[in-house]
Design a protein around this motif. Structure first.
Motif, PDB file in Angstrom:
ATOM      1  N   THR A  34     -43.901  54.917  60.044  1.00 38.47           N
ATOM      2  CA  THR A  34     -43.278  56.212  60.300  1.00 38.47           C
ATOM      3  C   THR A  34     -44.351  57.281  60.400  1.00 38.47           C
ATOM      4  N   ASP A  35     -44.105  58.254  61.243  1.00 38.49           N
ATOM      5  CA  ASP A  35     -45.066  59.339  61.468  1.00 38.49           C
ATOM      6  C   ASP A  35     -44.262  60.563  61.879  1.00 38.49           C
ATOM      7  N   VAL A  36     -44.706  61.745  61.496  1.00 42.64           N
ATOM      8  CA  VAL A  36     -43.999  62.954  61.931  1.00 42.64           C
ATOM      9  C   VAL A  36     -44.059  63.101  63.453  1.00 42.64           C
ATOM     10  N   ALA A  37     -44.995  62.401  64.077  1.00 47.29           N
ATOM     11  CA  ALA A  37     -45.031  62.298  65.540  1.00 47.29           C
ATOM     12  C   ALA A  37     -44.450  60.926  65.899  1.00 47.29           C
ATOM     13  N   PRO A  38     -43.141  60.865  66.247  1.00 48.00           N
ATOM     14  CA  PRO A  38     -42.491  59.554  66.421  1.00 48.00           C
ATOM     15  C   PRO A  38     -43.173  58.678  67.463  1.00 48.00           C
ATOM     16  N   GLN A  39     -43.742  59.312  68.496  1.00 45.66           N
ATOM     17  CA  GLN A  39     -44.378  58.485  69.530  1.00 45.66           C
ATOM     18  C   GLN A  39     -45.604  57.759  69.004  1.00 45.66           C
ATOM     19  N   ALA A  40     -46.270  58.366  68.005  1.00 47.26           N
ATOM     20  CA  ALA A  40     -47.433  57.691  67.401  1.00 47.26           C
ATOM     21  C   ALA A  40     -46.970  56.456  66.631  1.00 47.26           C
ATOM     22  N   ALA A  41     -45.840  56.587  65.921  1.00 43.38           N
ATOM     23  CA  ALA A  41     -45.304  55.435  65.186  1.00 43.38           C
ATOM     24  C   ALA A  41     -44.892  54.333  66.151  1.00 43.38           C
ATOM     25  N   SER A  42     -44.228  54.711  67.244  1.00 44.98           N
ATOM     26  CA  SER A  42     -43.782  53.711  68.222  1.00 44.98           C
ATOM     27  C   SER A  42     -44.970  52.986  68.834  1.00 44.98           C
ATOM     28  N   HIS A  48     -49.061  46.562  66.972  1.00 43.76           N
ATOM     29  CA  HIS A  48     -49.417  45.713  65.815  1.00 43.76           C
ATOM     30  C   HIS A  48     -48.220  45.085  65.101  1.00 43.76           C
ATOM     31  N   GLY A  49     -47.016  45.417  65.509  1.00 43.41           N
ATOM     32  CA  GLY A  49     -45.850  44.782  64.886  1.00 43.41           C
ATOM     33  C   GLY A  49     -45.039  45.750  64.053  1.00 43.41           C
ATOM     34  N   GLY A  50     -43.870  45.298  63.630  1.00 45.70           N
ATOM     35  CA  GLY A  50     -42.954  46.139  62.876  1.00 45.70           C
ATOM     36  C   GLY A  50     -42.203  47.068  63.805  1.00 45.70           C
ATOM     37  N   ARG A  51     -41.415  47.970  63.205  1.00 43.30           N
ATOM     38  CA  ARG A  51     -40.647  48.911  64.027  1.00 43.30           C
ATOM     39  C   ARG A  51     -40.928  50.328  63.590  1.00 43.30           C
ATOM     40  N   ALA A  52     -40.816  51.238  64.525  1.00 42.96           N
ATOM     41  CA  ALA A  52     -40.943  52.654  64.173  1.00 42.96           C
ATOM     42  C   ALA A  52     -39.713  53.042  63.351  1.00 42.96           C
ATOM     43  N   ARG A  53     -39.956  53.741  62.230  1.00 48.45           N
ATOM     44  CA  ARG A  53     -38.856  54.185  61.369  1.00 48.45           C
ATOM     45  C   ARG A  53     -38.827  55.704  61.383  1.00 48.45           C
ATOM     46  N   ALA A  54     -37.641  56.266  61.207  1.00 48.10           N
ATOM     47  CA  ALA A  54     -37.478  57.714  61.378  1.00 48.10           C
ATOM     48  C   ALA A  54     -38.237  58.504  60.311  1.00 48.10           C
ATOM     49  N   ASP A  55     -38.241  57.992  59.097  1.00 46.17           N
ATOM     50  CA  ASP A  55     -38.888  58.728  58.005  1.00 46.17           C
ATOM     51  C   ASP A  55     -39.217  57.768  56.862  1.00 46.17           C
ATOM     52  N   VAL A  56     -39.777  58.320  55.795  1.00 44.81           N
ATOM     53  CA  VAL A  56     -40.205  57.490  54.663  1.00 44.81           C
ATOM     54  C   VAL A  56     -38.999  56.796  54.028  1.00 44.81           C
TER      55      VAL A  56
END
Ligand code: NAD
Length: 336
Positions: A34-42, A48-56
């Motif tokens: 998760t990142d406050v910049a959602p595109q960075a998380a995506s 590298h794997g896993g999924r982008a999550r909206a928040d902590v």
């Protein structure tokens, strides 16, 4: 084999490095970022794997075995509180905060919860450190001279004091941490900044800082930080003992004594992998080679802030000896 399920908070430069290292471990699965910049998380999750999550909260709802906190200095605090509350082992990037109050509050919560933590002072995993410590085992350190002479890193928050803490807290903390290992605790700091920020929009940090350090065991030393160059010039430490001079950087140790001079090279990436390996092993219950848990990083943070405070105020700062494992007071007094 059940994999260690890891979540990441922050998806910038250092998170990408950890994700790359962790993705190379066959006993680790990245479950989310998760990142406050959602595109960075995506982008990180896609690579590298896993999924982008909206928040902590959403990340913690995946029930990870461990969480990496890879946010800039100013953003520490709320994430750690949520992770501690969930009782999840936590790796925190250095510096652990921009100030002392946040770091002390988190250290206290960690201690109360008995949580396993590690902080990204990966220089502690350099093979050179064992060699340097062995050479110094039977002779006291007389003088140290640490330096981080570099450019302004390309992240917007770095050149703002309230965002990064300044170059000493943000960057030279690696060298200060090494100084503590090799020369012991600093009791007194007098530092000077030049009062001239680097030519970067909004910058309010000193572009050069120099500190004089007095150590509990009688040694003296200096620490210099500069961001006036266009390249990384040098980051490391010189240590003098009777009849011995050591020069330590991330990629080598030079030794000079009565027998002459020799150089021991090291692979800096090995320490960057080792710090993650040690944390994951500890989380999985395989040994315990965490060299900088949160409480230990707090002592380095206290020293770095003492240098920054002295440079800002022009006053000498005295430090109390750290009282492991948790220090609830500031441990710092200022002489006008
Ligand atoms: N140990 C090392 O060798 C090493 C190397 C590089 C950086 N670092 C440290 O890691 C930290 C981050 O550095 P970086 O280079 O990755 O910075 P960066 O700016 O590249 O990345 C930080 C990321 O955190 C995100 N972020 C900010 N606030 C957040 C919040 N509240 N919640 C979630 N995400 C948030 C930003 O959007 C950004 O994507 C710094 O403290 C730096 O000193 C350590």
């Amino acid at each position: 084999m059940r994999k260690c399920r890891v979540g990441l908070v922050g998806a910038g430069g250092v998170a990408q490095r950890h994700a790359r290292v962790l993705a190379g471990f066959d006993d680790v699965e990245l479950v989310g970022v998760t990142d406050v910049a959602p595109q960075a998380a995506s982008a990180l999750a896609a690579q590298h794997g896993g999924r982008a999550r909206a928040d902590v909260a959403e990340l913690l709802a995946t029930d990870p075995d461990a969480v990496y906190v890879c946010v800039p200095p100013f953003a520490h605090g709320p994430t750690e509180e949520a992770v501690i509350d969930a009782g999840v082992p936590m790796f925190v990037e250095k510096p652990v905060a921009v100030d002392l109050g946040t770091a002390e509050r988190i250290a206290d919560l960690v201690a109360r919860r008995g949580l396993r933590t590690a902080v990204g002072h990966h220089w502690r995993y350099s093979s050179l450190l064992d060699e340097a410590r062995a050479l110094l085992a039977d002779r006291p350190v007389r003088m140290v001279s640490g330096a981080w002479l570099d450019k302004v890193p390309p992240v917007a928050w770095w050149s703002r004091r309230d965002r990064s803490g300044g170059p000493v807290v943000e960057q030279a903390a690696h060298v200060l941490d090494l100084i503590r290992v090799l020369a012991g605790e600093v009791t007194e700091v007098t530092a000077y900044g030049n009062g001239t920020p680097p030519p970067v929009d909004g910058a309010d940090i000193d572009s050069v800082t120099t500190a004089a350090l007095r150590f509990a065991d009688g040694a003296v030393g200096t620490l210099s930080a500069a961001c006036v160059l266009g390249w990384k010039h040098r980051a490391g430490l010189e240590v003098l003992a009777d009849g011995l001079a050591l020069s330590i950087t991330e990629d080598g140790l030079s030794i000079r004594d009565a027998d002459g001079e020799r150089h021991v090279p090291a692979d800096p990436d090995a320490a960057r992998v080792a710090v993650d390996r040690a944390f994951i092993n500890a989380v999985r219950g395989i040994g315990d080679d965490i060299r900088v848990p949160y409480a230990e990083a707090l002592a380095t943070q206290r020293l770095a802030l003492a240098v920054a405070d002295s440079a800002r105020t022009g006053a000498t700062v005295r430090l109390a000896a750290p009282t492991a494992p948790t220090v609830l007071s500031t441990g710092v007094t200022v002489d006008a």
